[in-house]
Write a protein that holds these residues in place. Structure first.
Motif, PDB file in Angstrom:
ATOM      1  N   LYS A   1       0.826  -1.215   0.000  1.00 40.12           N
ATOM      2  CA  LYS A   1       0.000   0.000   0.000  1.00 40.12           C
ATOM      3  C   LYS A   1       0.860   1.265   0.000  1.00 40.12           C
ATOM      4  CE  LYS A   1      -4.120  -1.936   2.162  1.00 40.12           C
ATOM      5  NZ  LYS A   1      -5.053  -1.870   3.317  1.00 40.12           N
ATOM      6  N   MET A   2       2.140   1.118   0.337  1.00 42.47           N
ATOM      7  CA  MET A   2       3.054   2.256   0.317  1.00 42.47           C
ATOM      8  C   MET A   2       3.516   2.499  -1.116  1.00 42.47           C
ATOM      9  SD  MET A   2       3.952   4.080   2.918  1.00 42.47           S
ATOM     10  CE  MET A   2       2.815   4.102   4.304  1.00 42.47           C
ATOM     11  N   ASP A   3       3.223   3.689  -1.651  1.00 44.01           N
ATOM     12  CA  ASP A   3       3.695   3.985  -3.004  1.00 44.01           C
ATOM     13  C   ASP A   3       4.840   4.997  -2.950  1.00 44.01           C
ATOM     14  OD1 ASP A   3       2.584   6.587  -2.762  1.00 44.01           O
ATOM     15  OD2 ASP A   3       0.695   5.936  -3.649  1.00 44.01           O
ATOM     16  N   ASP A   4       5.463   5.231  -4.096  1.00 47.88           N
ATOM     17  CA  ASP A   4       6.650   6.090  -4.156  1.00 47.88           C
ATOM     18  C   ASP A   4       6.345   7.518  -3.712  1.00 47.88           C
ATOM     19  OD1 ASP A   4       8.321   4.063  -5.048  1.00 47.88           O
ATOM     20  OD2 ASP A   4       7.876   4.437  -7.157  1.00 47.88           O
ATOM     21  N   GLU A   5       5.165   8.019  -4.085  1.00 47.05           N
ATOM     22  CA  GLU A   5       4.820   9.393  -3.737  1.00 47.05           C
ATOM     23  C   GLU A   5       4.694   9.570  -2.219  1.00 47.05           C
ATOM     24  OE1 GLU A   5       1.570  12.854  -4.984  1.00 47.05           O
ATOM     25  OE2 GLU A   5       1.093  10.738  -5.337  1.00 47.05           O
ATOM     26  N   MET A   6       4.041   8.613  -1.583  1.00 49.47           N
ATOM     27  CA  MET A   6       3.851   8.664  -0.132  1.00 49.47           C
ATOM     28  C   MET A   6       5.183   8.542   0.605  1.00 49.47           C
ATOM     29  SD  MET A   6       1.195   6.264   2.059  1.00 49.47           S
ATOM     30  CE  MET A   6       0.028   6.338   0.711  1.00 49.47           C
ATOM     31  N   LEU A   7       6.035   7.648   0.129  1.00 53.49           N
ATOM     32  CA  LEU A   7       7.340   7.459   0.753  1.00 53.49           C
ATOM     33  C   LEU A   7       8.216   8.699   0.575  1.00 53.49           C
ATOM     34  CD1 LEU A   7       7.979   3.771  -0.331  1.00 53.49           C
ATOM     35  CD2 LEU A   7       7.837   4.576   2.037  1.00 53.49           C
ATOM     36  N   ALA A   8       8.171   9.303  -0.595  1.00 51.93           N
ATOM     37  CA  ALA A   8       8.975  10.508  -0.854  1.00 51.93           C
ATOM     38  C   ALA A   8       8.508  11.666   0.022  1.00 51.93           C
ATOM     39  CB  ALA A   8       8.882  10.887  -2.326  1.00 51.93           C
ATOM     40  N   TYR A   9       7.194  11.794   0.192  1.00 55.94           N
ATOM     41  CA  TYR A   9       6.636  12.857   1.039  1.00 55.94           C
ATOM     42  C   TYR A   9       7.111  12.676   2.484  1.00 55.94           C
ATOM     43  CZ  TYR A   9       3.100  15.900   3.209  1.00 55.94           C
ATOM     44  OH  TYR A   9       2.466  16.883   3.926  1.00 55.94           O
ATOM     45  N   ALA A  10       7.007  11.446   2.990  1.00 57.77           N
ATOM     46  CA  ALA A  10       7.399  11.163   4.374  1.00 57.77           C
ATOM     47  C   ALA A  10       8.897  11.393   4.575  1.00 57.77           C
ATOM     48  CB  ALA A  10       7.034   9.728   4.738  1.00 57.77           C
ATOM     49  N   HIS A  11       9.695  10.970   3.617  1.00 56.87           N
ATOM     50  CA  HIS A  11      11.141  11.156   3.711  1.00 56.87           C
ATOM     51  C   HIS A  11      11.483  12.646   3.760  1.00 56.87           C
ATOM     52  CE1 HIS A  11      15.358  11.217   2.197  1.00 56.87           C
ATOM     53  NE2 HIS A  11      15.460  10.111   2.923  1.00 56.87           N
TER      54      HIS A  11
END
Length: 320
Positions: free
Chosen positions: A248-258
């Protein structure tokens, strides 16, 4: 020829003395960027370099991490200061050996008309059950909030979007992202910026593990901090493993969190900037303990300092 055999024997002996210790680490929730350094240390072979064969297991709503560590089914877990102090009171001999985040990432999501946490005195606040025994008592003590102004938080932002009189708990990498995707303007207030004392994303184990395997604990702490340093520089390898565990974790969500973790300097801010990543202090722990006692969440405990040890981070100097 003899010297060649001797060299091989020495190399084998060194390898044997630094055998791969099997270690299980339990996260606090489904895989996400806030767990990235652990996954990065696996993906980039950092744990292996330190003689560790580490399995990262996801937590979740049905996973009782404290119970699993106490039962020996996990060696380390991603913990919280309150959890460890309360565990001591209940007879669970846990100990914190490092703090990945210098700030607890919990905070409040509000509508744009709110300018500070103090402005929430007349708002309805959505609070999850876990918050009622951690940050909510702190807000009540600091700002005079009342239990009557709360309602349960259900991890659904639609009630908040529909009612301008609501505020709700959140994390900087999660709820604001959801709001942005929904076209909603919000503000986020990090509790730590207003003096909320606990560390965040801590490494917790049993006191017995520290006593029996201090050298293994030291290697795990160092390798984990190196993993986090690597993840904050370039998260690609860790993110690939996160997505394997949690599709469920996508690249956009991970980049935002990072990006948010970097902006807020969770890993490399505060004392870590000067003393090295993972660092903790006696003074900071005392502030957390004193708050828990004053808010009625803990009874006074003469042995409260067993909740943490500085021995594994004080001289590491893994500078972010």
């Amino acid at each position: 020829m003899k010297s060649a055999f001797a060299a091989i024997a020495l190399a084998c002996a060194a390898t044997a003395s630094f055998a791969q210790d099997k270690v299980t680490f339990l996260t606090s929730w489904y895989a996400q960027a806030e767990h990235g350094g652990y996954y990065q240390a696996v993906a980039n072979g950092i744990y292996k370099k330190h003689g560790l064969d580490v399995t990262v297991k996801m937590g979740g709503p049905q996973v009782n991490a404290v119970q699993l560590v106490a039962a020996g089914q996990a060696d380390f877990m991603m913990g919280k200061d309150f959890q460890v102090l309360a565990g001591l009171e209940q007879g669970v001999p846990m100990v914190t050996v490092g703090a990945i985040f210098q700030k607890e990432p919990q905070g409040m999501v509000t509508h744009p008309d709110v300018n500070s946490l103090a402005d929430l005195k007349d708002k309805t606040i959505l609070v999850a059950t876990s918050g009622r025994s951690t940050w909510w008592p702190w807000l009540k003590l600091k700002y005079g909030f009342k239990d009557e102004q709360t309602r349960p938080y259900t991890s659904n932002m639609q009630p908040f979007f529909a009612d301008k009189g609501l505020a709700q708990q959140g994390f900087p990498s999660s709820e604001p992202f959801t709001a942005e995707k929904a076209g909603q303007k919000v503000k986020f207030f990090l509790f730590a910026d207003d003096g909320y004392p606990p560390y965040g994303n801590t490494i917790v184990t049993l006191q017995k593990t520290v006593k029996d395997k201090p050298e293994m604990v030291q290697r795990f702490v160092r390798a984990t901090l190196e993993g986090w340093k690597s993840y904050m520089e370039n998260p690609a390898a860790g993110n690939a493993l996160i997505k394997q565990d949690n599709p469920k974790m996508d690249d956009e969500m991970l980049a935002y969190a990072h990006r948010k973790m970097k902006e807020m300097k969770f890993f490399d801010g505060g004392d870590a900037a000067r003393l090295g990543a993972g660092v903790m202090t006696d003074a900071r722990w005392k502030t957390t303990y004193d708050f828990m006692v004053s808010s009625g969440q803990l009874k006074p405990n003469p042995n409260w300092q067993q909740a943490y040890t500085l021995q594994f981070v004080k001289d590491l100097k893994v500078l972010p």
